[in-house]
Design an enzyme around this catalytic site. Structure first.
Site, PDB file in Angstrom:
ATOM      1  N   ASP A 288      27.510 -34.765 -28.644  1.00 27.00           N
ATOM      2  CA  ASP A 288      28.729 -35.214 -28.421  1.00 27.00           C
ATOM      3  C   ASP A 288      29.264 -36.062 -27.033  1.00 27.00           C
ATOM      4  O   ASP A 288      30.038 -36.376 -26.749  1.00 27.00           O
ATOM      5  CB  ASP A 288      29.846 -34.145 -28.416  1.00 27.00           C
ATOM      6  CG  ASP A 288      29.668 -33.071 -27.122  1.00 27.00           C
ATOM      7  OD1 ASP A 288      28.337 -32.947 -26.827  1.00 27.00           O
ATOM      8  OD2 ASP A 288      30.843 -32.576 -26.848  1.00 27.00           O
TER       9      ASP A 288
ATOM     10  N   SER B 163      28.412 -29.785 -30.047  1.00 27.65           N
ATOM     11  CA  SER B 163      27.696 -30.329 -28.965  1.00 27.65           C
ATOM     12  C   SER B 163      26.096 -30.607 -29.412  1.00 27.65           C
ATOM     13  O   SER B 163      25.827 -31.343 -29.918  1.00 27.65           O
ATOM     14  CB  SER B 163      28.162 -29.449 -27.706  1.00 27.65           C
ATOM     15  OG  SER B 163      27.366 -29.817 -26.425  1.00 27.65           O
ATOM     16  N   HIS B 164      25.454 -29.827 -28.584  1.00 30.24           N
ATOM     17  CA  HIS B 164      23.909 -29.809 -28.574  1.00 30.24           C
ATOM     18  C   HIS B 164      23.394 -29.268 -29.890  1.00 30.24           C
ATOM     19  O   HIS B 164      22.109 -29.213 -29.763  1.00 30.24           O
ATOM     20  CB  HIS B 164      23.184 -29.701 -27.488  1.00 30.24           C
ATOM     21  CG  HIS B 164      23.529 -28.117 -26.981  1.00 30.24           C
ATOM     22  ND1 HIS B 164      24.631 -27.738 -26.566  1.00 30.24           N
ATOM     23  CD2 HIS B 164      22.726 -27.076 -26.870  1.00 30.24           C
ATOM     24  CE1 HIS B 164      24.659 -26.433 -26.322  1.00 30.24           C
ATOM     25  NE2 HIS B 164      23.585 -25.892 -26.624  1.00 30.24           N
TER      26      HIS B 164
ATOM     27  N   GLU C  71      25.903 -28.288 -14.276  1.00 27.87           N
ATOM     28  CA  GLU C  71      25.375 -27.374 -14.727  1.00 27.87           C
ATOM     29  C   GLU C  71      24.051 -27.491 -15.219  1.00 27.87           C
ATOM     30  O   GLU C  71      23.611 -28.461 -15.441  1.00 27.87           O
ATOM     31  CB  GLU C  71      26.171 -26.911 -16.116  1.00 27.87           C
ATOM     32  CG  GLU C  71      27.765 -26.422 -15.983  1.00 27.87           C
ATOM     33  CD  GLU C  71      28.015 -26.214 -17.460  1.00 27.87           C
ATOM     34  OE1 GLU C  71      29.012 -25.274 -17.409  1.00 27.87           O
ATOM     35  OE2 GLU C  71      27.737 -26.760 -18.669  1.00 27.87           O
ATOM     36  N   GLU C  72      22.986 -26.451 -15.192  1.00 27.79           N
ATOM     37  CA  GLU C  72      21.777 -26.319 -15.345  1.00 27.79           C
ATOM     38  C   GLU C  72      21.580 -26.874 -16.682  1.00 27.79           C
ATOM     39  O   GLU C  72      20.340 -27.339 -17.024  1.00 27.79           O
ATOM     40  CB  GLU C  72      21.027 -25.413 -14.905  1.00 27.79           C
ATOM     41  CG  GLU C  72      21.720 -23.857 -15.454  1.00 27.79           C
ATOM     42  CD  GLU C  72      21.423 -23.806 -17.100  1.00 27.79           C
ATOM     43  OE1 GLU C  72      20.308 -24.341 -17.672  1.00 27.79           O
ATOM     44  OE2 GLU C  72      22.381 -23.331 -17.833  1.00 27.79           O
ATOM     45  N   SER C  73      22.488 -26.674 -17.793  1.00 27.88           N
ATOM     46  CA  SER C  73      22.211 -26.886 -18.993  1.00 27.88           C
ATOM     47  C   SER C  73      22.632 -28.575 -19.475  1.00 27.88           C
ATOM     48  O   SER C  73      22.969 -28.801 -20.436  1.00 27.88           O
ATOM     49  CB  SER C  73      23.175 -26.035 -19.937  1.00 27.88           C
ATOM     50  OG  SER C  73      24.384 -26.270 -19.502  1.00 27.88           O
TER      51      SER C  73
ATOM     52  N   LYS D 173      36.961 -27.505 -30.794  1.00 26.40           N
ATOM     53  CA  LYS D 173      37.692 -27.090 -29.387  1.00 26.40           C
ATOM     54  C   LYS D 173      39.058 -27.943 -29.079  1.00 26.40           C
ATOM     55  O   LYS D 173      39.222 -29.276 -29.500  1.00 26.40           O
ATOM     56  CB  LYS D 173      36.588 -27.642 -28.495  1.00 26.40           C
ATOM     57  CG  LYS D 173      37.006 -27.442 -27.027  1.00 26.40           C
ATOM     58  CD  LYS D 173      35.749 -27.637 -26.067  1.00 26.40           C
ATOM     59  CE  LYS D 173      35.504 -29.185 -25.850  1.00 26.40           C
ATOM     60  NZ  LYS D 173      34.503 -29.480 -24.946  1.00 26.40           N
TER      61      LYS D 173
ATOM     62  N   ASP E 181      28.036 -35.232 -23.992  1.00 26.32           N
ATOM     63  CA  ASP E 181      28.381 -34.711 -22.494  1.00 26.32           C
ATOM     64  C   ASP E 181      27.416 -34.436 -21.861  1.00 26.32           C
ATOM     65  O   ASP E 181      27.683 -33.903 -20.591  1.00 26.32           O
ATOM     66  CB  ASP E 181      29.657 -33.651 -22.864  1.00 26.32           C
ATOM     67  CG  ASP E 181      29.051 -32.343 -23.471  1.00 26.32           C
ATOM     68  OD1 ASP E 181      27.870 -32.533 -24.084  1.00 26.32           O
ATOM     69  OD2 ASP E 181      29.987 -31.445 -23.639  1.00 26.32           O
ATOM     70  N   ARG E 182      26.214 -34.159 -22.316  1.00 23.70           N
ATOM     71  CA  ARG E 182      24.782 -33.797 -21.508  1.00 23.70           C
ATOM     72  C   ARG E 182      24.066 -34.893 -21.427  1.00 23.70           C
ATOM     73  O   ARG E 182      24.279 -36.103 -22.188  1.00 23.70           O
ATOM     74  CB  ARG E 182      24.369 -32.689 -22.316  1.00 23.70           C
ATOM     75  CG  ARG E 182      25.179 -31.428 -22.572  1.00 23.70           C
ATOM     76  CD  ARG E 182      24.468 -30.148 -23.286  1.00 23.70           C
ATOM     77  NE  ARG E 182      25.118 -29.296 -23.720  1.00 23.70           N
ATOM     78  CZ  ARG E 182      24.994 -27.973 -23.243  1.00 23.70           C
ATOM     79  NH1 ARG E 182      24.051 -27.842 -22.841  1.00 23.70           N
ATOM     80  NH2 ARG E 182      25.898 -27.047 -23.467  1.00 23.70           N
TER      81      ARG E 182
ATOM     82  N   ARG F 262      32.544 -22.315 -32.521  1.00 24.84           N
ATOM     83  CA  ARG F 262      31.294 -22.740 -33.198  1.00 24.84           C
ATOM     84  C   ARG F 262      30.707 -21.789 -34.237  1.00 24.84           C
ATOM     85  O   ARG F 262      30.518 -20.868 -34.035  1.00 24.84           O
ATOM     86  CB  ARG F 262      30.025 -23.302 -32.273  1.00 24.84           C
ATOM     87  CG  ARG F 262      30.345 -24.255 -30.997  1.00 24.84           C
ATOM     88  CD  ARG F 262      29.530 -24.590 -30.292  1.00 24.84           C
ATOM     89  NE  ARG F 262      29.834 -25.556 -29.205  1.00 24.84           N
ATOM     90  CZ  ARG F 262      28.882 -25.953 -28.322  1.00 24.84           C
ATOM     91  NH1 ARG F 262      27.865 -25.336 -28.162  1.00 24.84           N
ATOM     92  NH2 ARG F 262      29.484 -26.505 -27.360  1.00 24.84           N
TER      93      ARG F 262
ATOM     94  N   LYS G 282      31.997 -32.627 -18.733  1.00 22.75           N
ATOM     95  CA  LYS G 282      30.933 -33.146 -18.336  1.00 22.75           C
ATOM     96  C   LYS G 282      30.673 -34.362 -19.078  1.00 22.75           C
ATOM     97  O   LYS G 282      31.187 -34.836 -20.081  1.00 22.75           O
ATOM     98  CB  LYS G 282      29.735 -32.170 -18.658  1.00 22.75           C
ATOM     99  CG  LYS G 282      29.670 -31.424 -19.981  1.00 22.75           C
ATOM    100  CD  LYS G 282      28.257 -30.516 -19.802  1.00 22.75           C
ATOM    101  CE  LYS G 282      28.501 -29.653 -21.310  1.00 22.75           C
ATOM    102  NZ  LYS G 282      29.465 -28.524 -21.227  1.00 22.75           N
TER     103      LYS G 282
ATOM    104  N   ASP H 173      23.364 -36.100 -25.545  1.00 20.92           N
ATOM    105  CA  ASP H 173      23.181 -34.960 -26.589  1.00 20.92           C
ATOM    106  C   ASP H 173      24.479 -35.410 -27.834  1.00 20.92           C
ATOM    107  O   ASP H 173      24.836 -36.595 -27.947  1.00 20.92           O
ATOM    108  CB  ASP H 173      23.594 -33.631 -26.126  1.00 20.92           C
ATOM    109  CG  ASP H 173      25.271 -33.605 -25.861  1.00 20.92           C
ATOM    110  OD1 ASP H 173      25.678 -34.572 -25.327  1.00 20.92           O
ATOM    111  OD2 ASP H 173      25.733 -32.474 -25.885  1.00 20.92           O
TER     112      ASP H 173
ATOM    113  N   ARG I 293      18.720 -16.113 -22.039  1.00 24.10           N
ATOM    114  CA  ARG I 293      18.596 -16.981 -21.062  1.00 24.10           C
ATOM    115  C   ARG I 293      17.992 -16.341 -19.853  1.00 24.10           C
ATOM    116  O   ARG I 293      18.805 -15.515 -19.407  1.00 24.10           O
ATOM    117  CB  ARG I 293      19.392 -17.994 -20.842  1.00 24.10           C
ATOM    118  CG  ARG I 293      19.702 -19.078 -22.346  1.00 24.10           C
ATOM    119  CD  ARG I 293      20.774 -20.013 -21.944  1.00 24.10           C
ATOM    120  NE  ARG I 293      20.498 -20.873 -23.231  1.00 24.10           N
ATOM    121  CZ  ARG I 293      21.633 -21.835 -23.552  1.00 24.10           C
ATOM    122  NH1 ARG I 293      22.867 -22.070 -23.037  1.00 24.10           N
ATOM    123  NH2 ARG I 293      21.474 -22.548 -24.797  1.00 24.10           N
TER     124      ARG I 293
END
Length: 541
Positions: free
Chosen positions: A279, A113-114, A363-365, A126, A281-282, A22, A376, A277, A496
């Site tokens: 793409d 992604s996000h 995941e927490e994200s 990716k 996946d979240r 990225r 995901k 998000d 984080r």
């Protein structure tokens, strides 16, 4: 067909992270940058001659141009076929499904992604392997090594391929198959969940709001939620993908989806709210008057998994990333199944899923998924929740209240300090790392430390060891503190800090209030303000 061999030289900064490479979009648009990295992928995987690949992206700025480059370089490398989403669009989970369903050798996913999009935003590339999941380190290390020795790349000279029409064409000897990006994914979801029960839920007046955030999930959500399952028209908002995500930040959290959160906490709130998000996946999950953290969402899905047809036989095991709260552990313990703790990065779940050791992971994200693909999957999580609510016949608030009463509540929060000076962030981590061995028995902000360490992961499938995955501080009362530097940003460093505290009553309290002692301990231990110059986190989730 003319194949051009273009002279080039290595370009610094092309080491893939946990989710590919990225960079700022302007960097990817520099001469040779994208081409170098694609050629390095071909080299790292042993070439593409005779192979079948899947290609698609989230529609952000530069997506279409980059897709054409990948197609021309795949043809130059002798690929047998490239299966590409119509208009170069494919959500990440849909791409994973296509790789697996079509038995492709791998795939290229164009997404950051996000991260924000547009000319001043970010872009990403990716590579996913034949199992549909992100390339493991054994592959990405070969790709990175190739970036450091490149002297040339091959690319076909041709007009752009028409990606707007479903069907097959050829570029030299390579077949380019354009497919509807939604069809195969929608069929998979229908196989996993009780669509009849969800249809009945909507027919009974159940209302929902899904914020697609002007990202790739819009067409998927509209087709499945509204057209197939009968959610009211307009249930999906911001449904048309945009190259800059409508000028917004395509990260499904309460900060960037504030209008949705405000609606869900209003007097006229729908029964259920969700977002996905860039793409796809979240996910973010809400009920009327309640926000469900990704950690709690994962735990509740695991506790109710057998209500969905595909998981009716029970779970082989579950897995979570290390920073994710331990709410899942408590569910797994009661179910009598294994709960694996892995480093952050979806690729670490791949071996567990492939070996049948885990069925659900998260995941927490805001990432949740299962063995149906190797990524995901945001919309999958939304459909799972709808399936659960349809079968349980309760509100989100009631379901979570019952869950916490049975398992306890892991109050949880993540504080992000974005764009921090990299040198300062690394110094903070290095200093804390050096003191880990001396922390047990001390009591920062009145909380006694039971143990402290740096997380390392021994893969139970292939025996590989992954080290330096975050600093953990465990307190005697069951609270926990984790420090990590994230690899998903493109400017500076993102620090984080993850905090959790277990409670067996008083579940309706504000997490930030409950976690105040842990937050204070984090500051005392790491001296975040003094070292970063930040008075407060940029984002709290």
């Amino acid at each position: 067909m003319q194949i051009n061999t273009v002279s080039t030289q290595p370009i610094d900064g092309q080491k893939p992270g946990t989710s590919g490479l990225r960079k700022q979009t302007s960097v990817f648009m520099q001469p040779h940058f994208l081409e170098n990295f694609i050629q390095a992928i071909w080299t790292g995987i042993g070439g593409v001659a005779g192979k079948t690949l899947v290609l698609g992206g989230d529609g952000r700025h530069f997506n279409e141009q980059a897709s054409q480059v990948v197609l021309r370089m795949a043809a130059a490398g002798g690929a047998a076929k490239v299966i590409v989403g119509q208009n170069a669009l494919l959500s990440t989970p849909a791409a994973s499904n296509l790789i697996r369903k079509r038995k492709a050798d791998g795939g290229i996913i164009l997404s950051a992604s996000h991260n924000p999009g547009g000319p001043n935003g970010d872009f990403g590339v990716k590579y996913n392997t034949a199992n549909g999941g992100p390339a493991p380190e054994s592959v990405t290390s070969k790709i990175y090594e190739a970036t450091k020795t490149l002297t040339e790349y091959q690319i076909v000279e041709s007009q752009d391929i028409d990606l707007s029409t479903v069907g097959e064409t050829k570029l030299g000897e390579t077949v380019i198959e354009v497919v509807d990006p939604v069809t195969d994914y929608a069929e998979l979801m229908a196989d996993l969940f009780d669509f009849d029960a969800i249809k009945a839920l909507f027919a009974g007046g159940f209302r929902m709001r899904f914020d697609a955030m002007h990202a790739v999930t819009g067409p998927y959500a509209t087709a499945i939620l509204e057209d197939t399952l009968g959610a009211a028209k307009g249930s999906v908002i911001n449904a048309v993908p945009s190259t800059d995500f409508g000028g917004g930040h395509p990260d499904p959290n309460p900060i960037w989806t504030k209008p949705l959160v405000d609606e869900m906490f209003s007097e006229t709130a729908p029964d259920f709210g969700a977002a996905s998000d860039g793409d796809g996946d979240r996910n973010m999950i809400l009920g009327r008057g309640i926000y469900v953290t990704p950690s709690d969402s994962l735990a509740a899905i695991a506790a109710n998994a057998t209500l969905a047809p595909a998981y009716a036989g029970g779970l082989a095991g579950v897995a979570r990333s290390m920073p994710t709260s331990r709410a899942l552990d408590r569910v797994a313990d009661k179910l009598g199944i294994a709960c694996f703790e892995t480093p952050t990065g979806w690729k670490f779940f791949g071996n567990l899923l492939d070996a049948g050791k885990a069925t659900l992971c998260g995941e927490e994200s805001a990432g949740t998924g299962s063995d149906h693909v190797r990524e995901k999957d945001g919309l999958w999580a939304v459909l799972f929740w709808l399936n659960i609510l349809a079968k349980r016949g309760v509100s989100m608030q009631q379901l979570m209240a019952e869950h916490w009463a049975e398992y306890g509540r892991n109050f949880y929060s993540r504080h992000d300090y974005e764009g921090v000076d990299a040198e300062a962030a690394n110094a903070l981590m290095d200093d804390l790392r050096a003191r880990l061995g001396t922390l047990a028995g001390t009591s920062p902000s009145g909380l006694e430390i039971e143990s402290a360490d740096e997380f390392a992961y021994d893969d139970p499938v292939d025996g590989s060891r992954t080290e330096a995955q975050g600093l953990r501080v465990h307190f005697a009362d069951g609270a926990r503190l984790v420090f990590r530097l994230s690899g998903t940003g493109t400017v500076g460093a993102t620090l984080r800090v993850y905090m959790e505290a277990l409670a067996t009553d008083g579940f309706d309290r504000d997490p930030q209030e409950v976690l105040a002692p842990v937050i204070a301990a984090a500051e005392e231990l790491a001296q975040i303000k003094a070292r970063t110059g930040r008075d407060a986190p940029d984002v709290i989730t």
